[in-house]
Design an enzyme around this catalytic site. Structure first.
Site: not given
Length: 211
Positions: A8, A189-191
């Site tokens: 997610r 965005n996994r940042l």
């Protein structure tokens, strides 16, 4: 469904240096109150990691019972596996997994036993059933059946039906004196945003870490 397909996005917001408190405990207090306000289940639940004499790590969930500039407090059976590990190696790690609000807090530090007075004060505040359970259960020891544990509990409940439950000598608390505290906020965005507080003398240095 393949486990690798479960994912997610983290979209609840970011964390910026300008929003941070200068002391990690002040920042933790802010996040804890927000976790409580968000009605998370067991917001005080934390994973405590210890290491045995062979270097094997162990983890378990306990409940945070106090936090101050001196550290993070939890209680346990002093004959338990975690207590034996701490006796051999007092370095521990604590983790708060506040998944619904996309946050984590990770603490490293050194565990030390609380004073007898601190133990007595907290023990006296516990529900009577919890006090009795602390005596009935020889934590981490092997038992042949649950009935033995339940029988001991009922025996003690009857014994202390009309009197106070004495604090057992094998029960007490630890304070984890923190030397680092990391705050993790999920990002798109996994940042993810990660900030690490590290003790430098009497002050705390804050570093941003790559996700």
């Amino acid at each position: 469904m393949e486990l690798s397909d479960i994912r997610r996005e983290y979209t609840r917001g970011g964390l910026r240096r300008k929003d941070l408190q200068t002391d990690p405990i002040d920042q933790f207090d802010v996040w804890m109150q927000q976790a409580i306000a968000a009605k998370l289940i067991d917001p005080t639940a934390m994973t405590v990691a210890t290491v045995d004499s062979t270097g094997q790590p162990f983890q378990r969930i306990v409940l945070l019972k106090d936090v101050s500039k001196d550290g993070f407090v939890f209680y346990t059976n002093l004959g338990s596996r975690k207590a034996k590990h701490i006796e051999e190696n007092s370095k521990v790690s604590i983790h708060f997994p506040w998944n619904p609000i996309e946050r984590q807090v990770h603490i490293t530090g050194t565990a030390e036993k609380l004073t007898a007075m601190e133990n007595m004060k907290y023990f006296a505040s516990r529900p009577k059933e919890s006090q009795i359970a602390a005596i009935a259960s020889k934590q981490s020891s092997r038992i042949s059946a649950r009935g033995i544990l339940e029988g001991k509990f009922l025996e003690l409940k009857k014994k202390f039906e009309k009197g106070e439950v004495p604090i057992p000598s094998f029960w007490g608390g630890y304070r984890v004196r923190h030397d680092s505290v990391e705050f993790w906020q999920g990002g798109e965005n996994r940042l993810h945003d990660r900030f690490l507080y590290i003790k430098e003398g009497e002050n705390w240095e804050i570093e941003r870490l790559a996700p």
